[in-house]
Design an enzyme around this catalytic site. Structure first.
Site, mmCIF file in Angstrom:
data_model
loop_
_atom_site.group_PDB
_atom_site.id
_atom_site.type_symbol
_atom_site.label_atom_id
_atom_site.label_comp_id
_atom_site.label_asym_id
_atom_site.label_seq_id
_atom_site.Cartn_x
_atom_site.Cartn_y
_atom_site.Cartn_z
ATOM 1 N N ARG A 2 0.832 -1.221 0.000
ATOM 2 C CA ARG A 2 0.000 0.000 0.000
ATOM 3 C C ARG A 2 0.861 1.265 0.000
ATOM 4 O O ARG A 2 0.436 2.323 -0.471
ATOM 5 C CB ARG A 2 -0.956 -0.032 1.211
ATOM 6 C CG ARG A 2 -2.096 1.009 1.150
ATOM 7 C CD ARG A 2 -3.109 0.747 2.239
ATOM 8 N NE ARG A 2 -4.286 1.601 2.180
ATOM 9 C CZ ARG A 2 -4.637 2.467 3.127
ATOM 10 N NH1 ARG A 2 -3.897 2.599 4.210
ATOM 11 N NH2 ARG A 2 -5.721 3.201 2.997
ATOM 12 N N VAL A 56 -7.681 7.253 -0.791
ATOM 13 C CA VAL A 56 -7.518 5.813 -0.993
ATOM 14 C C VAL A 56 -8.317 5.181 0.154
ATOM 15 O O VAL A 56 -8.193 5.596 1.311
ATOM 16 C CB VAL A 56 -6.036 5.384 -1.032
ATOM 17 C CG1 VAL A 56 -5.239 5.888 0.152
ATOM 18 C CG2 VAL A 56 -5.901 3.869 -1.116
ATOM 19 N N SER A 57 -9.176 4.232 -0.193
ATOM 20 C CA SER A 57 -10.143 3.721 0.786
ATOM 21 C C SER A 57 -9.457 3.007 1.954
ATOM 22 O O SER A 57 -8.337 2.509 1.835
ATOM 23 C CB SER A 57 -11.103 2.738 0.110
ATOM 24 O OG SER A 57 -11.698 3.340 -1.007
ATOM 25 N N GLN A 58 -10.201 2.942 3.059
ATOM 26 C CA GLN A 58 -9.735 2.223 4.244
ATOM 27 C C GLN A 58 -9.567 0.735 3.888
ATOM 28 O O GLN A 58 -10.448 0.150 3.245
ATOM 29 C CB GLN A 58 -10.796 2.384 5.336
ATOM 30 C CG GLN A 58 -10.443 1.694 6.624
ATOM 31 C CD GLN A 58 -11.612 1.671 7.595
ATOM 32 O OE1 GLN A 58 -12.709 2.134 7.268
ATOM 33 N NE2 GLN A 58 -11.369 1.139 8.764
ATOM 34 N N PRO A 59 -8.472 0.093 4.305
ATOM 35 C CA PRO A 59 -8.266 -1.320 3.975
ATOM 36 C C PRO A 59 -9.446 -2.222 4.334
ATOM 37 O O PRO A 59 -9.812 -3.109 3.553
ATOM 38 C CB PRO A 59 -6.993 -1.685 4.746
ATOM 39 C CG PRO A 59 -6.217 -0.396 4.744
ATOM 40 C CD PRO A 59 -7.247 0.681 4.916
#
Ligand code: SAM
Length: 216
Positions: A33, A59-62
């Site tokens: 990431r 960038v989205s949360q994992p």
């Protein structure tokens, strides 16, 4: 702490959040990431949070990436369309779980940035396209799976049309300043079955390709 330890901690966080699909967990473990976040945020790349990228996007949360991947019921024979390439992170994770990923983004610099990282990481089954994702990508339709990573009050009709029979689309539905619902749509005998999954918060889906501007 080293990157490896940060990664291990993130995978433990995902498990704690209820992500149990080992294929999804190993895809997340396999994608660095830190390559997808701005240089100043690299030390935070393995925090289980959304992070800012250029053009006021995120960038989205994992955990959300993993939930969407799980909800899509992925498999290595499937062709997937992602709407909202952003940093390219979500597409990279998905590329480990399906045969082919097409990903559409409305900001040209983001398409170019993501392409460079995909090539660097040897992720050759992803095609990034500059376009308005609300219109889908008819030259490659139908798609077995569609993953929309920006929110709208309704699922765009053209995306539903481009979903294959038996296909699944996952998308955050709701307005920009409210909690949205992550929805799953299944196409069965030309009917659409809807299923609410989770409460989420995404940036809005915006029509048309963006005008050429400098990244902020
Ligand atoms: N998937 C991305 C990642 O892994 O970094 C995060 C996506 S971010 C939450 C949403 C993205 O959708 C933004 O990059 C935004 O520019 C893009 N977007 C919004 N409307 C769009 C549209 N109509 N077509 C294509 N991309 C769009």
């Amino acid at each position: 702490m080293t990157t490896v330890l940060h990664k291990v901690r993130l995978i433990m966080d995902l498990r704690r959040d209820g992500i149990t699909d080992t294929k999804v967990l190993s895809a997340m473990e396999g994608i660095p990431r830190e390559k997808f976040v701005p240089a100043a945020l690299k030390s935070r790349a393995y925090e289980n949070t959304a992070l800012p990228i250029s053009f006021n996007q995120t960038v989205s949360q994992p955990t959300v990436v993993a939930r969407m991947a799980t909800a899509l019921e992925l498999g290595d024979r499937l062709k997937l369309l992602e709407i909202g390439t952003g940093s390219g992170y979500n597409a990279a994770v998905l590329s480990r779980l399906v045969r082919r990923v097409y990903t559409i983004e409305r900001f040209r610099p983001m398409v170019l940035g993501a392409e460079a990282i995909f090539s660097d990481l040897g992720l050759h089954n992803i095609t990034a396209i500059l376009g308005d994702g609300m219109r889908g990508w008819s030259p490659q339709a139908p798609f077995d799976r569609i993953c929309v990573t920006a929110a709208a009050p309704e699922p765009p009709a053209q995306l539903i049309d481009q979903l294959a029979e038996g296909g699944i689309m996952v998308m955050p539905v709701g307005g920009p300043h409210q909690v949205q619902t992550l929805m799953r749509y299944r196409k069965r005998e030309s009917r659409i079955l809807e299923e609410p999954l989770d409460q989420v918060r995404f940036v809005p889906l915006i029509a048309d390709v963006a005008e050429e501007t400098q990244a902020s």
